[in-house]
Design a protein around this motif. Structure first.
Motif, PDB file in Angstrom:
ATOM      1  N   ALA A 194       0.822  -1.211   0.000  1.00 46.02           N
ATOM      2  CA  ALA A 194       0.000   0.000   0.000  1.00 46.02           C
ATOM      3  C   ALA A 194       0.853   1.258   0.000  1.00 46.02           C
ATOM      4  O   ALA A 194       0.463   2.282  -0.576  1.00 46.02           O
ATOM      5  CB  ALA A 194      -0.942  -0.010   1.200  1.00 46.02           C
ATOM      6  N   LEU A 201      -9.733   9.095  -5.488  1.00 43.23           N
ATOM      7  CA  LEU A 201     -10.793   8.109  -5.326  1.00 43.23           C
ATOM      8  C   LEU A 201     -12.128   8.816  -5.099  1.00 43.23           C
ATOM      9  O   LEU A 201     -12.156   9.973  -4.650  1.00 43.23           O
ATOM     10  CB  LEU A 201     -10.494   7.190  -4.143  1.00 43.23           C
ATOM     11  CG  LEU A 201      -9.303   6.246  -4.290  1.00 43.23           C
ATOM     12  CD1 LEU A 201      -9.068   5.491  -2.991  1.00 43.23           C
ATOM     13  CD2 LEU A 201      -9.531   5.266  -5.435  1.00 43.23           C
ATOM     14  N   VAL A 217     -11.398  -1.064  -3.665  1.00 41.82           N
ATOM     15  CA  VAL A 217     -11.691  -0.054  -2.647  1.00 41.82           C
ATOM     16  C   VAL A 217     -12.801  -0.546  -1.731  1.00 41.82           C
ATOM     17  O   VAL A 217     -13.581  -1.435  -2.069  1.00 41.82           O
ATOM     18  CB  VAL A 217     -12.104   1.293  -3.289  1.00 41.82           C
ATOM     19  CG1 VAL A 217     -10.985   1.858  -4.141  1.00 41.82           C
ATOM     20  CG2 VAL A 217     -13.383   1.154  -4.113  1.00 41.82           C
ATOM     21  N   LEU A 262       1.577   2.803  -3.511  1.00 44.74           N
ATOM     22  CA  LEU A 262       0.524   3.278  -4.406  1.00 44.74           C
ATOM     23  C   LEU A 262       0.777   4.731  -4.804  1.00 44.74           C
ATOM     24  O   LEU A 262       1.109   5.569  -3.961  1.00 44.74           O
ATOM     25  CB  LEU A 262      -0.842   3.179  -3.733  1.00 44.74           C
ATOM     26  CG  LEU A 262      -1.427   1.790  -3.507  1.00 44.74           C
ATOM     27  CD1 LEU A 262      -2.763   1.908  -2.791  1.00 44.74           C
ATOM     28  CD2 LEU A 262      -1.593   1.045  -4.831  1.00 44.74           C
ATOM     29  N   HIS A 279     -11.992   4.200   0.048  1.00 45.44           N
ATOM     30  CA  HIS A 279     -10.612   4.077   0.521  1.00 45.44           C
ATOM     31  C   HIS A 279     -10.015   2.776  -0.030  1.00 45.44           C
ATOM     32  O   HIS A 279     -10.742   1.806  -0.246  1.00 45.44           O
ATOM     33  CB  HIS A 279     -10.569   4.056   2.055  1.00 45.44           C
ATOM     34  CG  HIS A 279     -11.257   5.222   2.692  1.00 45.44           C
ATOM     35  ND1 HIS A 279     -10.667   6.450   2.843  1.00 45.44           N
ATOM     36  CD2 HIS A 279     -12.522   5.336   3.197  1.00 45.44           C
ATOM     37  CE1 HIS A 279     -11.504   7.279   3.420  1.00 45.44           C
ATOM     38  NE2 HIS A 279     -12.642   6.632   3.653  1.00 45.44           N
ATOM     39  N   PRO A 280      -8.713   2.742  -0.270  1.00 42.77           N
ATOM     40  CA  PRO A 280      -8.110   1.494  -0.745  1.00 42.77           C
ATOM     41  C   PRO A 280      -8.413   0.341   0.205  1.00 42.77           C
ATOM     42  O   PRO A 280      -8.387   0.501   1.431  1.00 42.77           O
ATOM     43  CB  PRO A 280      -6.611   1.819  -0.776  1.00 42.77           C
ATOM     44  CG  PRO A 280      -6.533   3.300  -0.913  1.00 42.77           C
ATOM     45  CD  PRO A 280      -7.710   3.826  -0.151  1.00 42.77           C
ATOM     46  N   TRP A 281      -8.707  -0.802  -0.359  1.00 39.76           N
ATOM     47  CA  TRP A 281      -8.950  -2.016   0.435  1.00 39.76           C
ATOM     48  C   TRP A 281      -7.588  -2.638   0.727  1.00 39.76           C
ATOM     49  O   TRP A 281      -6.931  -3.162  -0.158  1.00 39.76           O
ATOM     50  CB  TRP A 281      -9.843  -2.967  -0.349  1.00 39.76           C
ATOM     51  CG  TRP A 281     -10.177  -4.233   0.374  1.00 39.76           C
ATOM     52  CD1 TRP A 281     -10.648  -4.348   1.648  1.00 39.76           C
ATOM     53  CD2 TRP A 281     -10.082  -5.565  -0.150  1.00 39.76           C
ATOM     54  NE1 TRP A 281     -10.852  -5.671   1.965  1.00 39.76           N
ATOM     55  CE2 TRP A 281     -10.519  -6.433   0.883  1.00 39.76           C
ATOM     56  CE3 TRP A 281      -9.687  -6.099  -1.369  1.00 39.76           C
ATOM     57  CZ2 TRP A 281     -10.550  -7.822   0.709  1.00 39.76           C
ATOM     58  CZ3 TRP A 281      -9.723  -7.479  -1.538  1.00 39.76           C
ATOM     59  CH2 TRP A 281     -10.154  -8.326  -0.505  1.00 39.76           C
ATOM     60  N   ALA A 329      -2.345  -3.615  -1.213  1.00 43.67           N
ATOM     61  CA  ALA A 329      -3.524  -3.224  -1.976  1.00 43.67           C
ATOM     62  C   ALA A 329      -3.674  -4.152  -3.174  1.00 43.67           C
ATOM     63  O   ALA A 329      -2.724  -4.806  -3.610  1.00 43.67           O
ATOM     64  CB  ALA A 329      -3.391  -1.780  -2.444  1.00 43.67           C
ATOM     65  N   LEU A 343      -8.385  -0.060  -8.865  1.00 49.30           N
ATOM     66  CA  LEU A 343      -7.956  -0.323  -7.493  1.00 49.30           C
ATOM     67  C   LEU A 343      -9.127  -0.851  -6.693  1.00 49.30           C
ATOM     68  O   LEU A 343     -10.236  -0.288  -6.742  1.00 49.30           O
ATOM     69  CB  LEU A 343      -7.431   0.971  -6.866  1.00 49.30           C
ATOM     70  CG  LEU A 343      -7.067   0.950  -5.380  1.00 49.30           C
ATOM     71  CD1 LEU A 343      -5.859   0.057  -5.132  1.00 49.30           C
ATOM     72  CD2 LEU A 343      -6.797   2.368  -4.875  1.00 49.30           C
TER      73      LEU A 343
END
Length: 211
Positions: A28, A36, A75, A31, A41-43, A49, A73
């Protein structure tokens, strides 16, 4: 109603062609600073990620024919896990205008080549501000059946509205290995520093984007 500067087909888009899809798990912390949708939010699982890249040759027979390189991505938005397109390049202005206006997909113009034969594929992206990105793929196993799949993108329109974009696709899959190369300090160098967990070539696919 004001007409768009570049006309494009209405949603949904029905498309056909060939593509190679790769699944990545990357740290992560590596990135890029991608935008976004609001509330997404990024998962992140175990500090990594999940990315999915698409090299696509959309051929005549669908509503548009063009080539595309797209990065999505994984998310989390509330309790939902979905995908969000964080970068995309196409070689067709109608695809660019439609992708942005209909679904908030941040498409840019680029020069994209994609050569595929029976067991391998080579692709390249060149675009303003992006050193060349090259991709190679080779089959390991080909499946003699058509398989369906569904997906959901979460995107944000220019007016701030968050929209959900359903996708359906079917095609003849092949499982293989892929690799990206680019300059070490390029914006997409995160892809070159890692190998995808899985790459799938989807030949003669038929897809529907939007609703």
């Amino acid at each position: 109603m004001e007409q768009p500067a570049v006309p494009f087909p209405p949603s949904p888009w029905r498309l056909t062609g060939d593509m190679v899809v790769s699944l990545w798990r990357v740290p992560a912390a590596e990135l890029p600073p991608w935008s976004l949708p609001s509330g997404a939010h990024p998962w992140i699982v175990r500090r990594r990620a999940t990315l999915v890249t698409f090299w696509v040759d959309y051929r005549p027979g669908g509503v548009l024919a063009y080539r595309e390189f797209l990065i999505a991505l994984a998310v989390r938005q509330g309790h939902r896990v979905a995908a969000s397109t964080v970068a995309a390049w196409v070689d067709d202005e109608r695809s660019l205008a439609g992708g942005r206006a209909l679904w908030g997909i941040p498409k840019e113009l680029g020069a994209i080549t994609l050569h595929a034969d029976r067991g391998s594929a080579r692709a390249e992206l060149t675009a303003t501000g992006v050193p060349p990105v090259r991709f190679t793929y080779g089959d390991v196993l080909r499946l003699p059946v058509r398989l369906p799949a569904r997906g959901l993108l979460i995107q944000q329109l220019s007016d701030g509205t968050v929209c959900r974009v359903p996708m359906r696709i079917s095609g003849r899959p092949g499982l293989g290995r892929g690799r990206v190369t680019t300059e070490s300090e390029a914006p997409l160098s995160v892809l070159a520093r890692h190998r995808p967990l899985l790459s799938v070539a989807l030949r003669d696919f038929r897809s529907t984007v939007g609703s």
